[in-house]
Motif scaffolding. Structure first.
Motif, mmCIF file in Angstrom:
data_model
loop_
_atom_site.group_PDB
_atom_site.id
_atom_site.type_symbol
_atom_site.label_atom_id
_atom_site.label_comp_id
_atom_site.label_asym_id
_atom_site.label_seq_id
_atom_site.Cartn_x
_atom_site.Cartn_y
_atom_site.Cartn_z
ATOM 1 N N LEU A 44 0.835 -1.200 0.000
ATOM 2 C CA LEU A 44 0.000 0.000 0.000
ATOM 3 C C LEU A 44 0.869 1.249 0.000
ATOM 4 C CD1 LEU A 44 -2.837 -0.985 2.506
ATOM 5 C CD2 LEU A 44 -2.988 -0.810 0.003
ATOM 6 N N GLY A 45 2.030 1.174 0.679
ATOM 7 C CA GLY A 45 2.971 2.294 0.654
ATOM 8 C C GLY A 45 3.544 2.520 -0.733
ATOM 9 N N VAL A 46 3.883 1.415 -1.423
ATOM 10 C CA VAL A 46 4.384 1.539 -2.800
ATOM 11 C C VAL A 46 3.295 2.101 -3.704
ATOM 12 C CG1 VAL A 46 5.285 0.276 -4.785
ATOM 13 C CG2 VAL A 46 6.044 -0.328 -2.476
ATOM 14 N N LEU A 47 2.037 1.694 -3.454
ATOM 15 C CA LEU A 47 0.923 2.225 -4.242
ATOM 16 C C LEU A 47 0.787 3.731 -4.040
ATOM 17 C CD1 LEU A 47 -1.568 1.952 -6.039
ATOM 18 C CD2 LEU A 47 -2.878 1.316 -3.991
ATOM 19 N N ALA A 48 0.936 4.184 -2.789
ATOM 20 C CA ALA A 48 0.846 5.623 -2.520
ATOM 21 C C ALA A 48 1.944 6.382 -3.260
ATOM 22 C CB ALA A 48 0.947 5.876 -1.014
ATOM 23 N N LEU A 49 3.167 5.811 -3.262
ATOM 24 C CA LEU A 49 4.261 6.446 -4.001
ATOM 25 C C LEU A 49 3.964 6.482 -5.501
ATOM 26 C CD1 LEU A 49 7.115 7.641 -4.007
ATOM 27 C CD2 LEU A 49 8.018 5.308 -4.154
ATOM 28 N N SER A 50 3.373 5.393 -6.012
ATOM 29 C CA SER A 50 3.022 5.346 -7.430
ATOM 30 C C SER A 50 1.973 6.397 -7.762
ATOM 31 C CB SER A 50 2.504 3.956 -7.801
ATOM 32 O OG SER A 50 3.488 2.967 -7.591
ATOM 33 N N LEU A 51 1.034 6.621 -6.835
ATOM 34 C CA LEU A 51 0.013 7.650 -7.046
ATOM 35 C C LEU A 51 0.645 9.034 -7.145
ATOM 36 C CD1 LEU A 51 -2.807 6.415 -4.637
ATOM 37 C CD2 LEU A 51 -2.987 6.661 -7.126
ATOM 38 N N ILE A 52 1.643 9.297 -6.307
ATOM 39 C CA ILE A 52 2.319 10.597 -6.348
ATOM 40 C C ILE A 52 3.041 10.774 -7.676
ATOM 41 C CG2 ILE A 52 4.156 11.978 -5.309
ATOM 42 C CD1 ILE A 52 3.431 10.700 -2.616
ATOM 43 N N VAL A 53 3.784 9.731 -8.079
ATOM 44 C CA VAL A 53 4.522 9.806 -9.343
ATOM 45 C C VAL A 53 3.551 9.975 -10.513
ATOM 46 C CG1 VAL A 53 6.030 8.527 -10.920
ATOM 47 C CG2 VAL A 53 6.464 8.473 -8.459
ATOM 48 N N ALA A 54 2.460 9.202 -10.516
ATOM 49 C CA ALA A 54 1.477 9.303 -11.593
ATOM 50 C C ALA A 54 0.835 10.687 -11.613
ATOM 51 C CB ALA A 54 0.406 8.230 -11.432
ATOM 52 N N GLY A 55 0.613 11.271 -10.421
ATOM 53 C CA GLY A 55 0.043 12.609 -10.359
ATOM 54 C C GLY A 55 0.957 13.649 -10.977
ATOM 55 N N PHE B 48 3.410 7.374 -19.256
ATOM 56 C CA PHE B 48 4.280 7.255 -18.082
ATOM 57 C C PHE B 48 3.462 7.136 -16.798
ATOM 58 C CE2 PHE B 48 7.734 9.819 -20.467
ATOM 59 C CZ PHE B 48 8.099 8.665 -21.144
ATOM 60 N N ALA B 49 2.358 7.890 -16.714
ATOM 61 C CA ALA B 49 1.500 7.807 -15.528
ATOM 62 C C ALA B 49 0.914 6.401 -15.394
ATOM 63 C CB ALA B 49 0.379 8.838 -15.627
ATOM 64 N N GLY B 50 0.478 5.810 -16.496
ATOM 65 C CA GLY B 50 -0.032 4.441 -16.455
ATOM 66 C C GLY B 50 1.054 3.453 -16.079
ATOM 67 N N PHE B 51 2.280 3.699 -16.525
ATOM 68 C CA PHE B 51 3.380 2.791 -16.209
ATOM 69 C C PHE B 51 3.688 2.793 -14.716
ATOM 70 C CE2 PHE B 51 7.914 1.840 -15.704
ATOM 71 C CZ PHE B 51 7.968 0.601 -16.328
ATOM 72 N N ALA B 52 3.463 3.943 -14.036
ATOM 73 C CA ALA B 52 3.708 3.998 -12.589
ATOM 74 C C ALA B 52 2.825 2.989 -11.862
ATOM 75 C CB ALA B 52 3.443 5.413 -12.067
#
Length: 283
Positions: A31-42, A248-252
């Protein structure tokens, strides 16, 4: 005499069920990695939106607008990049030719014929700070003709006032001279490259675009400079960049999914190996 009671073997090992992919994904670390991915995708989504905003020209140039002669100062200022809708805009500039700064640029084509441009430094009138713009004065079919035009301009035009009408065109960027050529050879119309060879350039402001004169000086041919194609109001390069940022956002998110799935597959494989080892040991 009684017979012995048979012993029924029992097993202390309980059956182990492997976790599901969903269970692994809901663990705190993933879930922490998912949160980081959300930030990067944002961040990528914001960059895509920014590029998309630049892809659509809000105030496109009206058809035929580039053919209406405008004062140079109304279109661009020294040091400024020329906006794409204004590339090829016809402008008028007044100033004085600077002596010894008539230079030749090779690999210039007129109606498909390769030749040379003769250029000059025009020191503009009525500027708070000394300001110059590079001007493509005319075209010559041979180097000898171009050199003769330079000699004539230095003798007759240097220090003289001039009013030039022509098209404002973006800097082509300097390039390295061809192998074996004179190190001062220029094959691109670049004000930056010309500036490095101008004799009178200390403390001046310089325009990034250059001016292609519509009327050549004596001994030179007019430069072939047709009206620019009228655009559609969309910058396709920026639109392509916006699509790239969306990918790139989808790749995150895919990166998070792939890592979690790899961890799940490894855990399942370890459990299967442990079960197999226990069964072999029990046998």
């Amino acid at each position: 005499m009684t017979s012995p009671t048979p012993v029924v073997p029992t097993s202390d090992a309980s059956e182990v069920f492997p976790p599901t992919l969903r269970e692994v994904m809901l663990r705190p670390q993933w879930l922490g990695v998912l949160a980081l991915s959300l930030i990067v995708a944002g961040v990528f989504a914001w960059l895509g939106q920014w590029q998309l905003g630049r892809a659509v020209i809000v105030n496109p140039v009206e058809p035929g607008e580039t053919e209406i002669v405008q004062p140079l100062a109304d279109i661009a200022g020294p040091g400024e990049y020329l906006p794409e809708p204004l590339v090829g805009q016809r402008v008028e500039a007044s100033g004085t030719w600077i002596a010894d700064d008539f230079l030749i640029v090779s690999s210039r084509y007129n109606d498909g014929v390769e030749g040379y441009w003769v250029t000059g430094q025009l020191r503009l009138d009525e500027t708070a700070v000394p300001t110059s713009i590079a001007v493509a004065i005319g075209w010559a079919p041979t180097l000898e003709d171009a050199e003769a035009a330079v000699t004539e301009l230095d003798a007759t035009a240097a220090g003289e006032p001039a009013t030039i009408t022509g098209r404002l065109i973006s800097d082509e960027g300097p390039v390295t001279p061809p192998r074996g050529a004179d190190p001062f050879t220029m094959t691109r119309m670049s004000p930056a490259a010309l500036l490095s060879q101008w004799h009178s350039a200390d403390g001046i402001d310089v325009y990034r675009p250059y001016l292609a004169s519509q009327t050549a000086a004596a001994g030179l041919d007019d430069i072939d400079s047709p009206a620019p194609d009228e655009g559609s109001g969309i910058n396709w390069l920026n639109l392509f960049y916006a699509a790239e940022w969306a990918v790139f956002a989808g790749f995150a998110f895919y990166f998070w999914y792939r890592l979690a799935k790899d961890a799940w597959e490894k855990e399942v494989e370890d459990l299967e190996d442990a079960a197999a080892g226990a069964a072999n040991g029990g046998g």
